[in-house]
Design a protein around this motif. Structure first.
Motif, mmCIF file in Angstrom:
data_model
loop_
_atom_site.group_PDB
_atom_site.id
_atom_site.type_symbol
_atom_site.label_atom_id
_atom_site.label_comp_id
_atom_site.label_asym_id
_atom_site.label_seq_id
_atom_site.Cartn_x
_atom_site.Cartn_y
_atom_site.Cartn_z
ATOM 1 N N ASP A 13 48.077 32.298 43.835
ATOM 2 C CA ASP A 13 48.819 32.530 45.081
ATOM 3 C C ASP A 13 48.864 34.015 45.408
ATOM 4 O O ASP A 13 48.688 34.418 46.570
ATOM 5 N N ILE A 14 49.111 34.825 44.396
ATOM 6 C CA ILE A 14 49.190 36.273 44.594
ATOM 7 C C ILE A 14 47.837 36.817 45.035
ATOM 8 O O ILE A 14 47.745 37.617 45.970
ATOM 9 N N CYS A 15 46.790 36.379 44.370
ATOM 10 C CA CYS A 15 45.437 36.822 44.721
ATOM 11 C C CYS A 15 45.090 36.455 46.166
ATOM 12 O O CYS A 15 44.568 37.286 46.925
ATOM 13 N N ASP A 16 45.391 35.210 46.550
ATOM 14 C CA ASP A 16 45.042 34.738 47.890
ATOM 15 C C ASP A 16 45.895 35.407 48.965
ATOM 16 O O ASP A 16 45.396 35.763 50.039
ATOM 17 N N PHE B 281 47.574 38.333 48.872
ATOM 18 C CA PHE B 281 47.542 39.795 48.979
ATOM 19 C C PHE B 281 46.150 40.384 48.789
ATOM 20 O O PHE B 281 45.977 41.606 48.858
ATOM 21 N N GLY B 282 45.164 39.534 48.557
ATOM 22 C CA GLY B 282 43.798 40.008 48.436
ATOM 23 C C GLY B 282 43.574 40.933 47.254
ATOM 24 O O GLY B 282 42.853 41.924 47.365
ATOM 25 N N VAL B 283 44.211 40.610 46.121
ATOM 26 C CA VAL B 283 44.066 41.440 44.921
ATOM 27 C C VAL B 283 43.360 40.642 43.836
ATOM 28 O O VAL B 283 43.209 39.429 43.916
ATOM 29 N N SER B 284 42.920 41.347 42.796
ATOM 30 C CA SER B 284 42.207 40.708 41.697
ATOM 31 C C SER B 284 43.170 40.008 40.756
ATOM 32 O O SER B 284 44.391 40.232 40.793
ATOM 33 N N LEU B 285 42.611 39.181 39.888
ATOM 34 C CA LEU B 285 43.430 38.509 38.871
ATOM 35 C C LEU B 285 44.125 39.531 37.974
ATOM 36 O O LEU B 285 45.294 39.354 37.614
ATOM 37 N N ILE B 286 43.413 40.594 37.627
ATOM 38 C CA ILE B 286 43.987 41.632 36.755
ATOM 39 C C ILE B 286 45.192 42.275 37.434
ATOM 40 O O ILE B 286 46.250 42.474 36.815
ATOM 41 N N THR B 287 45.059 42.596 38.723
ATOM 42 C CA THR B 287 46.162 43.214 39.462
ATOM 43 C C THR B 287 47.341 42.261 39.586
ATOM 44 O O THR B 287 48.502 42.659 39.417
ATOM 45 N N ALA B 288 47.068 40.993 39.857
ATOM 46 C CA ALA B 288 48.138 40.001 39.991
ATOM 47 C C ALA B 288 48.899 39.848 38.679
ATOM 48 O O ALA B 288 50.138 39.779 38.665
#
Length: 255
Positions: free
Chosen positions: A24-27, A29-36
């Motif tokens: 959900d966070i990745c989708d 906010f457009g961030v990577s799994l590592i960032t999420a």
């Protein structure tokens, strides 16, 4: 969107739905799994969420702790003290903030103040929570460490490491007692140690204490009264009490 804004948005989602997934966070906010994952690690270190497999759930800050029992005690006086304390700050300062209910109200008072640019450094989960929920984009640094369940303050070597590497324009703190005989005192030994360290690294020390704390004492001494630059208290403090405090060189503000 910067990390601070993203963390606020994640918390907003969690408060609405109770849970969030890494995907959900990745989708959203457009961030990577590592960032999420790193975002959730930060929120978990601040005691705000509980990690689950593939995501996190909201962690409610509730219960029978002394902090929450005291939150509504003398609330009007604490809010007046808090508002006055914030008037002493200037934009651009690096501010250390302790824990406790009056400091919590001070952070909330920033919302309606003219202050819009601060770096706030704290070891308190409740203080950090108040800052996170402000609409203003303050820079917030939390020390992490071992959480004291009664106060939600983080202590220990990990927490001290951060404060040992910084200097502060001012330190806003509360206390259990403010006494001419015993100085500024608190109920926890490790919280006392950390407060003493921060005082040494702060240009100005601002103590927030309602009148019930004056001429009271707790087991562990943070410092002598002479180490306090400004005390903000309420109008129930007697003239004689204020006179004694001022004799130690403290600027006493009664509101």
């Amino acid at each position: 969107m910067g990390r601070q804004e993203r963390l606020k948005a994640i918390l907003s989602t969690l408060r609405q739905s109770g849970r969030i997934s890494i995907n959900d966070i990745c989708d959203s906010f457009g961030v990577s799994l590592i960032t999420a994952r790193r975002d959730l690690e930060i929120l978990e270190s601040q005691g705000l969420v509980e990690r689950t497999r593939g995501g996190a759930i909201i962690k409610s800050i509730t219960g029978d702790s002394p902090f929450f029992k005291n939150l509504d005690l003398r609330k009007e006086q604490k809010e007046r003290i808090a508002k006055k304390a914030i008037e002493l700050l200037n934009n651009g300062q690096v501010v250390a903030a302790g824990g406790g209910t009056t400091v919590y109200y001070a952070m909330k008072a920033l919302e309606s103040s003219s202050i819009h640019a601060l770096t706030i450094v704290t070891n308190s989960i409740t203080t950090a929570w108040a800052v996170i929920n402000l609409s203003k984009p303050f820079s917030l640094i939390h020390s992490g460490g071992t959480v004291r369940q009664g106060s939600f303050e983080c202590v220990g070597e990990y927490s001290s490491m951060l404060f040992e590497r910084m200097y502060f324009d001012c330190y806003i703190l509360g206390a259990s007692g403010v006494s001419s005989a015993y100085g500024v005192t608190v109920a926890d030994f490790e919280e006392r140690n950390l407060a003493e360290l921060i005082i040494k690294r702060s240009k100005t020390v601002i103590l927030l204490a309602d009148s019930t704390k004056i001429e009271q004492s707790a087991p562990y001494k943070i410092c002598d009264l002479g180490k306090i630059d400004i005390l903000v208290t309420d109008t129930h403090a007697t003239p004689s009490q204020i006179e004694v405090l001022r004799s130690f060189g403290i600027s006493v503000i009664s509101v």
